[in-house]
Design an enzyme around this catalytic site. Sequence first.
Site, PDB file in Angstrom:
ATOM      1  N   HIS A  22      14.114  21.893  53.886  1.00  0.00           N
ATOM      2  CA  HIS A  22      15.027  21.166  54.779  1.00  0.00           C
ATOM      3  C   HIS A  22      15.877  20.152  54.012  1.00  0.00           C
ATOM      4  CE1 HIS A  22      13.247  22.583  58.633  1.00  0.00           C
ATOM      5  NE2 HIS A  22      12.163  22.691  57.902  1.00  0.00           N
ATOM      6  N   ASN A  80      12.038  22.743  65.201  1.00  0.00           N
ATOM      7  CA  ASN A  80      13.019  23.709  64.685  1.00  0.00           C
ATOM      8  C   ASN A  80      13.842  24.254  65.844  1.00  0.00           C
ATOM      9  OD1 ASN A  80      12.336  23.559  61.986  1.00  0.00           O
ATOM     10  ND2 ASN A  80      11.190  25.466  61.933  1.00  0.00           N
ATOM     11  N   TYR A 115       3.605  15.385  55.607  1.00  0.00           N
ATOM     12  CA  TYR A 115       4.868  14.636  55.669  1.00  0.00           C
ATOM     13  C   TYR A 115       4.737  13.231  55.083  1.00  0.00           C
ATOM     14  CZ  TYR A 115       6.793  18.483  58.364  1.00  0.00           C
ATOM     15  OH  TYR A 115       7.235  19.720  58.754  1.00  0.00           O
TER      16      TYR A 115
HETATM   17 FE1  HDE Z   1       8.006  21.008  57.771  1.00  0.00          FE
HETATM   18  N1  HDE Z   1       8.105  19.859  56.113  1.00  0.00           N
HETATM   19  N2  HDE Z   1       6.246  21.743  57.162  1.00  0.00           N
HETATM   20  N3  HDE Z   1       7.929  22.255  59.362  1.00  0.00           N
HETATM   21  N4  HDE Z   1       9.731  20.296  58.393  1.00  0.00           N
HETATM   22  C1  HDE Z   1       9.092  19.019  55.790  1.00  0.00           C
HETATM   23  O1  HDE Z   1       8.826  16.831  55.016  1.00  0.00           O
HETATM   24  C2  HDE Z   1       5.477  21.238  56.192  1.00  0.00           C
HETATM   25  C3  HDE Z   1       6.938  23.124  59.668  1.00  0.00           C
HETATM   26  C4  HDE Z   1      10.344  20.561  59.579  1.00  0.00           C
HETATM   27  O2  HDE Z   1      15.013  16.301  58.797  1.00  0.00           O
HETATM   28  C5  HDE Z   1       8.777  18.171  54.600  1.00  0.00           C
HETATM   29  O3  HDE Z   1      10.239  15.050  54.906  1.00  0.00           O
HETATM   30  C6  HDE Z   1       4.219  21.918  56.143  1.00  0.00           C
HETATM   31  C7  HDE Z   1       7.054  23.596  61.001  1.00  0.00           C
HETATM   32  C8  HDE Z   1      11.595  19.845  59.662  1.00  0.00           C
HETATM   33  O4  HDE Z   1      13.793  15.293  57.273  1.00  0.00           O
HETATM   34  C9  HDE Z   1       7.349  18.591  54.243  1.00  0.00           C
HETATM   35  C10 HDE Z   1       4.258  22.866  57.114  1.00  0.00           C
HETATM   36  C11 HDE Z   1       8.186  22.991  61.478  1.00  0.00           C
HETATM   37  C12 HDE Z   1      11.688  19.152  58.476  1.00  0.00           C
HETATM   38  C13 HDE Z   1       7.072  19.641  55.283  1.00  0.00           C
HETATM   39  C14 HDE Z   1       5.520  22.745  57.763  1.00  0.00           C
HETATM   40  C15 HDE Z   1       8.707  22.168  60.439  1.00  0.00           C
HETATM   41  C16 HDE Z   1      10.522  19.441  57.709  1.00  0.00           C
HETATM   42  C17 HDE Z   1       9.791  18.247  53.501  1.00  0.00           C
HETATM   43  C18 HDE Z   1       3.198  23.873  57.457  1.00  0.00           C
HETATM   44  C19 HDE Z   1       8.825  23.160  62.852  1.00  0.00           C
HETATM   45  C20 HDE Z   1      12.849  18.277  58.047  1.00  0.00           C
HETATM   46  C21 HDE Z   1      10.581  16.960  53.575  1.00  0.00           C
HETATM   47  C22 HDE Z   1       1.973  23.276  57.945  1.00  0.00           C
HETATM   48  C23 HDE Z   1       8.004  22.608  63.923  1.00  0.00           C
HETATM   49  C24 HDE Z   1      12.735  16.906  58.611  1.00  0.00           C
HETATM   50  C25 HDE Z   1       9.897  16.157  54.547  1.00  0.00           C
HETATM   51  C26 HDE Z   1      13.952  16.098  58.200  1.00  0.00           C
HETATM   52  C27 HDE Z   1      10.251  18.877  56.469  1.00  0.00           C
HETATM   53  C28 HDE Z   1       5.879  20.243  55.343  1.00  0.00           C
HETATM   54  C29 HDE Z   1       5.905  23.601  58.792  1.00  0.00           C
HETATM   55  C30 HDE Z   1       9.908  21.412  60.641  1.00  0.00           C
HETATM   56  C31 HDE Z   1       7.138  19.072  52.812  1.00  0.00           C
HETATM   57  C32 HDE Z   1       3.088  21.627  55.177  1.00  0.00           C
HETATM   58  C33 HDE Z   1       6.109  24.544  61.756  1.00  0.00           C
HETATM   59  C34 HDE Z   1      12.581  19.869  60.824  1.00  0.00           C
HETATM   60  O5  HDE Z   1       6.441  17.534  54.393  1.00  0.00           O
END
Ligand code: HDE
Length: 717
Positions: free
Chosen positions: A102, A175, A389
């Site tokens: 992202h 999302n 996060y």
């Molecule tokens: Fe994320 N995800 N994600 N994700 N995600 C990040 O956090 C993670 C997942 C989502 O505008 C990271 O700040 C794991 C689902 C958005 O700053 C990180 C897993 C959904 C954003 C991270 C998921 C998301 C992130 C990278 C599996 C939809 C951007 C930068 C368990 C519900 C937020 C950060 C923004 C960002 C980890 C799965 C949505 C690495 C471990 C499911 C919208 O922490």
Amino acid sequence: MSKIQSSKELQHAEVNEIEIQGNEASSPLAIVSDCSIGQGGEWHQLAAQGELALSTNQGVSIADNQNSLRANIAGPSLLEDFILREKITHFDHERIPERIVHARGTGAHGYFELTHSLAQYTSAKILSEVGEVTPLFARFSTVAGGAGSADTPRDARGFAVKFYTQQGNWDLVGNNIPVFFIQDAIKFPDLVHAIKMEPDRGFPQAATAHDTFWDFISLTPESMHMVMWIMSDRTLPRSLSMMEGFGIHSFRLINGAGESTFVKFHWRPKLGLQSTLWDETMKLAGADPDFHRRELFEAISAGHYPEWEFAVQLFTEEQAAQFPFDHLDATKLIPEELVPLLVIGRMVLNRWPDNFFAETEQVAFCPSHLVPGIDFSNDPLLQGRLFSYLDTQLSRLGSPNFHQLPINAPKCPYANHQRDGHMQMSVPSGRVAYEPNSLASDVLSEQPEHGFRSMGMQENGIKVRARSASFADHYSQARQFYLSLSKYEKAHLRSALVFELSKVEHPHIHKAMIAHLRNIEEDLAVRVATGLGIFDLPMAVHPAQLVQNFPISPALQLIGKAANTLQGRAVGVLIADGSDKTIIDAIEKALQEAGATLKIIAMSINHIRLSEGSFVKADGQLAGTPSVLFDAIALVLTHDAAMLLRKESSAIDFVRDAYAHLKTIGVDQGGELMLQHIGIEKDLGVIDISLLENVEHFLTAAKTRQWEREHLVRTLA
Ligand code: HDE
């Protein structure tokens, strides 16, 4: 001889001259005078005059911001030049690690207003006090590409909202797709490594169309439902304000009596759903890599504030037990037909950030940021996110004090005994930094009544690394999604699969994917295989659980959710010298009334003389403003202009692409002549606007794509 002036002299001189020692031919250096910066009256007086002193970060006013300090005019730079070193050192450290996923995103400030109370389900004020207005910051993002990638690749879009509630910050990090690729957080690094640029070659950027992605997917049956969504038009949004948002996981609402209800969160755009076509999207990435963020910026600047309804699906543990799937599995959604959406509020984005880095880049979302009255569920994907996060913010923002940055700080009071750490911004006083204590005059006390409490859950069983048997159905909802789409969307989805898999070099991956598709729907598998030139179909994968036939869910469609409006849309009008002003004026007036934007396009942006002699400026030069940027086009041209433009490739592409992208085209006689020369046959989406009464009809037709045209211009799988 050097003539070193006193600081007093420097401060008050209008222009001073300094001679540098040892340089006989020294030329005088012009120094624009300034005054020292202080906290006192002088500073404010200058500020009031609109004149502020340029200074170092230590508050020292800078006399010369054009030249570094050198031993002589042709000599080496001096280490003592603390002004140069401070400026360059700060510059060298301007970048922070981009988000690992992202990374590419844009955001805006806005507010949430509750219109329907959920007081019987939750003690969260933001969800129970009707009329309560909560400030928020929303960030939309792509997933796979780096921060400098284009806005429009085929990808899921992040939809993250930080609500600054009276009870603390609540981050709903979702999302634009209601399901996810994987069921367990432990697979996330594998998924992301497979999606991102391949590690040996460093490409492709922001694309799933490559071997490692499809290799991983073909070996991960649980991802099939998400893959259907990813290959659908949902991943090609026309605008950020024309896409839905989903919290994905089930959460819990907890009321004052400690009772819990499951909840799924949904955002529904006021402008309805709208997507681009695949060919259009690829061209958009070249024409305007910032297409989505520019559009959001322009909409907010023009006062056309994007708006979404906030809706919930509420259900009990007992209801959940009856669902033919496990709602704690993030690869499943709850069809609206099974649990209807209840609209409880709205989000409006009405303020562009003052500074992209300070706000959009530094905003730190964490799904673990919750407020009293909302709680997590046992979804194992969500559980992993609760760790990830906070951890990623520590590495990205570099300090446990990231919550003190203005964009992240709660807007309600907060206090605790956490202390110190990198970049501590607050200055706590007193000798007490612990609890319990008897020494502090201000006691920070626990709030048993109103503080955050987790739902009391009985957990028993054997500690284990395993998937629940209820997570084993990998194909039924993928099939339900595919079968629920309109015929156009189905064809787009199949063609997307053919396109993506055609980029995959290893034939065994093609076969493995077709073997999965056969479990989803046979015709889908056959058509994709045919598109790839594979005629001996592989055996279907043996499913872990028999595929169920779920009822069609029209709510899953995209085309069916388009709004009957031109709001938020843009029409590009191609003109040239002599173009008919009355037609242009009529289109402009009608577009204004419809809340849409008119953009004038011409060969040159200045001095276009219209039919009655007046001059206009164009919004875009034809060569750099292709029709992919618009929802519909009009050609308002004289006969002579049409004869010239029919040989101009940018004009030909402008018209041909609009036609191939199924856009409505308004033409006067000159415009019609151009169509004839390009070889485009008129259909219901080509409208004669030389009759002014047809302008309304043109704009009504422009609200939708000309879907019936598609089979004439494109071979779909
Ligand atoms: Fe994320 N995800 N994600 N994700 N995600 C990040 O956090 C993670 C997942 C989502 O505008 C990271 O700040 C794991 C689902 C958005 O700053 C990180 C897993 C959904 C954003 C991270 C998921 C998301 C992130 C990278 C599996 C939809 C951007 C930068 C368990 C519900 C937020 C950060 C923004 C960002 C980890 C799965 C949505 C690495 C471990 C499911 C919208 O922490």
